[in-house]
Design an enzyme around this catalytic site. Structure first.
Site, PDB file in Angstrom:
ATOM      1  N   HIS A  66       0.741  -1.428  -0.101  1.00 30.17           N
ATOM      2  CA  HIS A  66      -0.070   0.089  -0.027  1.00 30.17           C
ATOM      3  C   HIS A  66       0.947   1.190   0.153  1.00 30.17           C
ATOM      4  O   HIS A  66       2.085   1.363   0.450  1.00 30.17           O
ATOM      5  CB  HIS A  66      -0.805   0.041   1.233  1.00 30.17           C
ATOM      6  CG  HIS A  66      -0.252  -0.049   2.416  1.00 30.17           C
ATOM      7  ND1 HIS A  66       0.084  -1.479   3.062  1.00 30.17           N
ATOM      8  CD2 HIS A  66       0.116   0.885   3.349  1.00 30.17           C
ATOM      9  CE1 HIS A  66       0.722  -1.161   4.203  1.00 30.17           C
ATOM     10  NE2 HIS A  66       0.851   0.053   4.328  1.00 30.17           N
ATOM     11  N   CYS A 193       1.755   2.682  11.372  1.00 26.48           N
ATOM     12  CA  CYS A 193       2.910   2.313  10.466  1.00 26.48           C
ATOM     13  C   CYS A 193       2.825   3.597   9.628  1.00 26.48           C
ATOM     14  O   CYS A 193       2.138   4.515   9.813  1.00 26.48           O
ATOM     15  CB  CYS A 193       2.171   1.159   9.650  1.00 26.48           C
ATOM     16  SG  CYS A 193       0.469   1.763   8.532  1.00 26.48           S
TER      17      CYS A 193
END
Length: 685
Positions: A66, A193
């Site tokens: 991603h 993250c």
């Protein structure tokens, strides 16, 4: 919000090559072909950069690469069910790959939906339905059902991604406020993250399920892109332990001061949630377990996130200091260069007297140019004076959070007093940070804990670090600094050219990575020592900047002029953009090319960078600006030779990379041949 996925973004039972880079590139191409991204290669580069930070493979044969990228126009999900599984993490093959692509300015509702999709991957029935889907339309329907909440979890499970704080009770009939709540152990967690889209929320949900299995009350703060609601201070106070499953710094970590802590990379929160919950419960019962100190930085074994070595942490601390210091250098250096441009090189000789004794209506003998030049040089010098204190202060901040800032700035100022320069700042910052870290590990009485981060730690850490500099270390460091300055000033001929070549090799090696940053930090930290009489630091800065401009310019030359047929259409488009990036000293403009062909591109960039650096040093080119490329021409001495050096390095790199592509053999890359297959051709019958 069902527009996140469409049948054209789904690839079923296709062979996209043996490498994960090929799979990601093929899915990025799907996103671009659907009109949802402007540049497939740029999207791939951003997703690959995230992949290199930490692999996105998950247990159960899944991977979820991603990225947030300026190349993305519309938040999208591309799905591949692979005929040949590909290793996304060590020992973990994936046959279901989900590329989440979000614009870098994505709206919160889109980010929340993308996070919802990531959380759905933690549900076995959702994944099983995707594995059995027969057509891309069926996959789209399954995903849209998850977005609508068709399989919304029960009340006690983790809530949707838009909710940034999650609470899980031990049983379905008891909440945190029930009478029995005090008998249950409680854990708080923070997950985060780098992109804050997927792993942040998946780790939160995995830990929630593990806590429920263990009968533990659980509260989590997801510091992600779709927002973060801080945990209630009362919940933190009542917690027995804290889990930090993070790949980035926890915001406002001092809130958890004194709590037993387990700190791991965010992916471990997904892979090993039960083990982490058990570890946190064990830490809660262990009086010697690592704890979050008053300063907010973790202690003991948790200091190195993910088991990083001391060397890795030292590099992170130093680069943090350099990154915060650069704005002071940039502003100060450019202002001083403008002062010299307006008032001449002698304007600094009596600038203070001119500013104090004159005004716009009472100009000095040199007129308006002398007065404005003096004003600029005073402002620029004031900015440059913060270089060493800011370096030391933010090194200490990286080590010990906010309590380290004050002692670090004080130690940096003392280093200036002792003429210890940036070496003194480095040492002073490390001493201040170490002292603040150690003091933060103390467990004072509750009545004293509030004073620790704002009074006691800054006071004692300042006394320790600055006292040690003044009494013992300052004089030797000042002597070493003087020796370094003399050595740089003595560089002429072959020695200067060799230094320029070495710096150029470093700048071209990893295009913004650690080696590149070491060379850049060496140049920037020495910049303040430059002067009309001592121009060696300015020469080093010029060599580093010229060498850093070569990689994108070299690839632009190769892909748009010399050998267009050797590059794909996206690469040629990247090459057009790389002209401007290179002229602006943004080495990262070459990353898309290096990601596709690392050996030949990096080898060529190192040779081209070394050429530019050597020519700059040989010609005595100087730069008082730490950044800006050709757009800070007024801050560059011998600008003509600066351009010659860049041109020479660009030509050398451009021709070399073309020659290597033409004659150096390379094993075929499957993904380059495996263009994204039309969905109708790869769908299961």
């Amino acid at each position: 919000m069902s527009d996140i996925i469409e049948p054209g973004l789904v690839v079923l039972d296709a062979d996209l090559g043996p490498e994960k880079s090929g799979v990601i590139r093929a899915l990025a191409a799907r996103v671009a072909e659907s009109g949802r991204a402007t540049d497939a290669e740029a999207l791939f580069a951003d997703a690959w950069k995230r992949e290199e930070q930490a692999p996105t493979g998950l247990p159960g044969g899944m991977a979820i690469p991603h990225a947030k990228s300026p190349a993305v126009k519309q938040a999208s999900l591309a799905v591949a069910r692979l005929a040949r599984p590909v290793e996304f993490d060590e020992g973990e093959d994936a046959d279901l790959v989900f590329l989440i692509a979000a614009p870098d300015t994505a709206a919160q509702d889109h980010l929340a939906l993308l996070s919802t999709l990531a959380r759905s991957l933690m549900k076995e029935d959702f994944v099983a339905s995707l594995r059995s889907a027969a057509t891309p339309d069926e996959v789209v329907g399954i995903v849209q059902g998850a977005l609508r909440g068709d399989d919304e979890p029960a009340a006690d499970a983790a809530p949707a991604a838009a909710a940034a704080a999650t609470t899980v009770a031990a049983s379905s009939d008891a909440g945190p406020t029930d009478a029995g709540a005090s008998d249950r152990r409680s854990i708080v967690a923070v997950t985060a993250c780098p992109t804050g889209i997927a792993h942040t929320y998946m780790a939160a949900d995995a830990l929630a399920a593990a806590a429920e299995r263990a009968g533990v009350e659980y509260h989590v703060e997801t510091q992600g892109s779709s927002g973060a609601k801080p945990l209630d201070p009362a919940v933190i106070a009542a917690a027995d332990a804290v889990i930090f499953a993070v790949d980035v710094d926890v915001r406002d970590k001092a809130r958890f001061a004194g709590k037993p802590v387990v700190q791991v990379p965010v992916k471990r929160g997904i892979d090993e949630p039960d083990a982490l919950v058990a570890q946190a419960l064990a830490a809660a019962s262990d009086p010697n377990a690592p704890r979050v100190p008053s300063g907010g930085a973790p202690t003991g074994a948790t200091t190195a996130v993910g088991g990083a070595s001391f060397g890795a942490n030292l590099k992170r601390w130093l680069l943090t200091g350099v990154s915060y210091m650069i704005p002071f250098v940039a502003a100060g250096g450019l202002l001083i260069a403008l002062a010299f441009l307006i008032g001449g090189y002698q304007v600094g000789d009596n600038a203070a007297d001119v500013v104090l004794n004159n005004a716009l209506w009472n100009l000095p003998p040199g007129g308006l140019s002398e007065y404005l030049g003096s004003v600029l040089i005073i402002i620029g010098s004031a900015s440059m004076a913060f270089l060493v204190p800011a370096l030391a202060g933010y090194i200490a901040y990286a080590m010990a959070d906010r309590p380290g800032i004050a002692p670090g700035f004080v130690a940096g100022s003392v280093a200036l007093v002792l003429n210890a320069g940036f070496l003194g700042g480095l040492v002073g910052g490390l001493l201040a940070g170490a002292a603040a870290m150690w003091l933060g590990r103390l467990r004072p009485p509750r009545w004293l804990a509030g004073l620790m981060p704002v009074v006691i730690i800054p006071l004692l850490a300042s006394l320790f670090s600055s006292g040690l500099l003044l009494l013992i270390l300052g004089a030797p460091i000042a002597t070493l600094m003087a020796g370094l300055t003399d050595w740089l000033n003595s560089l002429t001929g072959v020695s200067a050219i060799a230094l320029g070549a070495i710096l150029g090799l470093m700048m071209g090696f990893d295009l913004g990575g650690p080696v590149n940053k070491v060379a850049y930090a060496f140049a920037v930290t020495g910049l303040a020592a430059g002067s009309v009489e001592n121009q060696a630091p300015w020469m080093i800065m010029a060599a580093v900047m010229a060498a850093g401009m070569v990689p994108p310019l070299g690839m632009a030359l190769a892909s748009t002029v010399l050998a267009r047929n050797m590059f794909t259409e996206p690469e040629r488009e990247n090459g057009v953009a790389a002209w401007l990036l290179g002229l602006s000293f943004i080495s990262e403009g070459a990353i898309p090319f290096a990601a596709a062909d690392p050996l030949r591109v990096i080898a060529s960039s190192m040779v081209g960078g070394a050429t530019a650096g050597a020519i700059c040093m040989a010609a005595g080119v100087t730069s008082q600006a730490p950044h800006g490329g050709i757009f800070v021409f007024f801050a560059i001495g011998n600008f003509g030779m600066f351009l010659v050096a860049i041109l020479a390095g660009t030509i050398v790199m451009g021709f070399l990379v073309v020659a290597l592509k033409r004659w150096a053999r390379r094993a075929p890359v499957a993904v380059e041949e495996a263009a994204p297959v039309p969905a109708t051709a790869v769908a299961a019958a």
